[in-house]
Design an enzyme around this catalytic site. Structure first.
Site, PDB file in Angstrom:
ATOM      1  CB  CYS A 119      -0.872   0.038   1.259  1.00 18.57           C
ATOM      2  SG  CYS A 119      -2.443  -0.807   1.084  1.00 18.57           S
ATOM      3  CG  HIS A 120       1.158   3.752  -3.157  1.00 21.53           C
ATOM      4  ND1 HIS A 120       0.528   2.704  -3.772  1.00 21.53           N
ATOM      5  CD2 HIS A 120       2.262   4.023  -3.895  1.00 21.53           C
ATOM      6  CE1 HIS A 120       1.221   2.346  -4.845  1.00 21.53           C
ATOM      7  NE2 HIS A 120       2.272   3.129  -4.946  1.00 21.53           N
ATOM      8  CG  MET A 167      -6.077  -1.743   0.463  1.00 17.24           C
ATOM      9  SD  MET A 167      -7.085  -3.273   0.438  1.00 17.24           S
ATOM     10  CE  MET A 167      -6.581  -4.083   1.952  1.00 17.24           C
ATOM     11  CD  GLU A 168      -5.632   3.651   2.888  1.00 18.44           C
ATOM     12  OE1 GLU A 168      -6.389   3.173   2.001  1.00 18.44           O
ATOM     13  OE2 GLU A 168      -4.411   3.767   2.727  1.00 18.44           O
ATOM     14  CG  ASP A 223      -8.395  -6.557  23.741  1.00 19.81           C
ATOM     15  OD1 ASP A 223      -7.967  -7.599  24.270  1.00 19.81           O
ATOM     16  OD2 ASP A 223      -8.034  -5.420  24.111  1.00 19.81           O
TER      17      ASP A 223
END
Lengths: 150, 150, 150, 150, 150, 150
Positions: C78-79, C113-114, C128
């Site tokens: 990824c950039h 992707m972000e 969690d």
């Protein structure tokens, strides 16, 4: 009178990491405090709009915990420590927000830089979230309150 | 009187990143200041042993620059900014060390959190290097001195 | 029929970063979704104990925003992108928590992707915080809902 | 019936790091699984072009290992753990790629978040490398398969 | 003869970040090279066992790309740059592995430190994976081969 | 003759993290060296302008220490180690700068990658600060000088 020695400087004044290899692993705890001084109107707005939901303080707490875990990335001569706990609490007063952070570890060196880092980043995060409302905030009083080793 | 608005909170009080998508890229600069209050003996020791070589302040400056570049990792709702410059200067006074940091960028949002982060981490780094000598230091006066947009 | 091409692989099958140097900067937005499937008792406990204060979802939101800003550190090819905004919302349903993240940028390459990273880390953070209560949670349905370029 | 307790929330519902200071160091291992659902043509293209060289899965494995080591940076209330090993394996099926990650440590707290993070980031990395070919992938089934403490 | 000037030092010799605020954004590319010198038996073992699968070089390439993206975190006075591409190639010779990295950006400052960082971390990663086999490897020849600005 | 084995590759040549779970914690130390080859005029300029103040070498030392602490983030198959100390020294010679780094830990695995990383990043930082003066520098001779386990 003995001259105080800077543990991070060698005889020539060169910055050095302290060698903790021979030190025993001990339970260590540190408490630090700090304060974000705000205008009374900012505190009032916090109380009216931000504190009922509580997000401002939760975001500051999370930022503080995450920063404490990365203290050795931020402060060049600090050692990495496995933190057992980081606790951050806030008290909203009429003139600002008081911050208190506790960090604890079982390690070869003290944990006060982690507590101070937690307080500092909590303060910066509060500043960030209030800065559209108040341009004159001052962060101060960042200090170690207690340091325990057992 | 209009009620001040927290830009990072929506109508329900939920913390949000501000959308800067529609804002223009502008040259922006911010200057922040802070102070590490030390005992006079600490300042004297700094002047005698640490300042001739200069490493204490250089380490603090480097830590500050590196932290400023990571401001958006430390402060959850900050945007990442391409910093054009971070400058950190120190003045050793009789009662402590004054810190001043300047950050500049060409970006859609202001750069004062970067300057405040630089000051805070410089102060923490000085604290770390002097803490063997002085247990009573206090970090304070962290504030924005100037903010310019053109 | 044309064979689909993997943009990250060259002719020999070697992984490569895509060269975005010649691509124009455009406003880009992506929306991703996901779901943390919980036992009904967990949802009930969330509603009774965790949601009134709201911290569970705020912590997950903050973790998601911070992870989205570091997508290029997590996903090797990824950039780095200057994110204009990351938005994360939750809907507590009877069988779990639905997550939706929106990311936007002005950049040479897409921002899905972000958004996916934000959803994934929000889900992990909820997991969690609930794992002491529920050992059987499943994270799923992580997908891109919408992708816009203008 | 006893009410389940969220270990990360105190009595007021405020998010807290669990104090692991008094817990013993134990060998701990966790296995997590997940799945990237792809179109059959994507799996075929993977088999024809990507899998002979193997880079797609190697990149995903490396990304997963690196993310597992940074779990405590991604998930705010996680403790840092010294990982003894992270193992990531893949099985390419007709409808997608199955992922399995094992993490182990000698520490005061469990290691399942590290295994889940490894699976999540492996899945995101596969998604990233296949997204030019397949716009409809879904990441799911992320869960803990086994958790051992000795 | 003019005296060469260190751009990172001011008149007093203090380290400074260069101010790139007034510089134009330009397309920039840099190529760097380096070499990991190994024993012939190591190269033979690489060819027999490691290179057929190819993982050693893929892991090194991924590590290099990820490090290049974080150059400004590693090298204190470097500016953050949005990298358009990082390319890393290897040639296995009889006496070691030659590395070549290309980095490109559209930014206000050059990109050679990113290429040099990629080469250095690729070399360290190869070293790490071969060190059980060969205790005498030497990393060298790390230099800039070409630097272009348009 | 026995065939050397790559500890990071399994029988199929797949890259793996070594499992250190069964290894004892031992005091470990490693020393690495490296060299930045400069033009004589660069060394002269360093001696005249940079070395009196000393900042160039202090910045390189700090960068090296910070990178050593993050070795496991840079080199994918490295384990995280709690470093007891990182020491970095320089010798300015007529043809360049010699670097030596020592790292030590009490851990289950060796610490030479940390020393090599420190040397590499020190060299890159010197390169960065001298590159406006000297376009032909070469970084080389990066190797392990000593490795001790007790």
């Amino acid at each position: 009178m003995s001259v105080p020695e800077f543990s991070h400087l060698d005889a020539e004044g060169t910055a050095r990491m302290v060698d903790v290899g021979a030190k025993p692993v001990q339970r260590r705890l540190a408490i630090a405090a700090g304060f974000v001084e705000c205008a009374p109107a900012t505190v009032q707005a916090l109380r009216d709009k931000a504190l009922p939901k509580g997000d401002v303080l939760t975001v500051a707490r999370i930022a503080a915990i995450q920063a404490a875990k990365r203290t050795d990335e931020l402060i060049p001569l600090c050692h990495g420590l496995p933190l057992d706990k980081v606790d951050v609490d806030f008290e909203v007063r009429d003139d600002g927000v008081a911050i208190r952070a506790t960090s604890s570890t079982s390690a070869k060196t003290g944990v006060e830089m982690e507590a101070l880092t937690a307080v500092s980043v909590a303060a910066l995060t509060i500043y960030d979230m209030c800065k559209a409302v108040d341009k004159g905030m001052i962060i101060g009083g960042i200090q170690v309150i207690e340091k325990i080793k057992e």
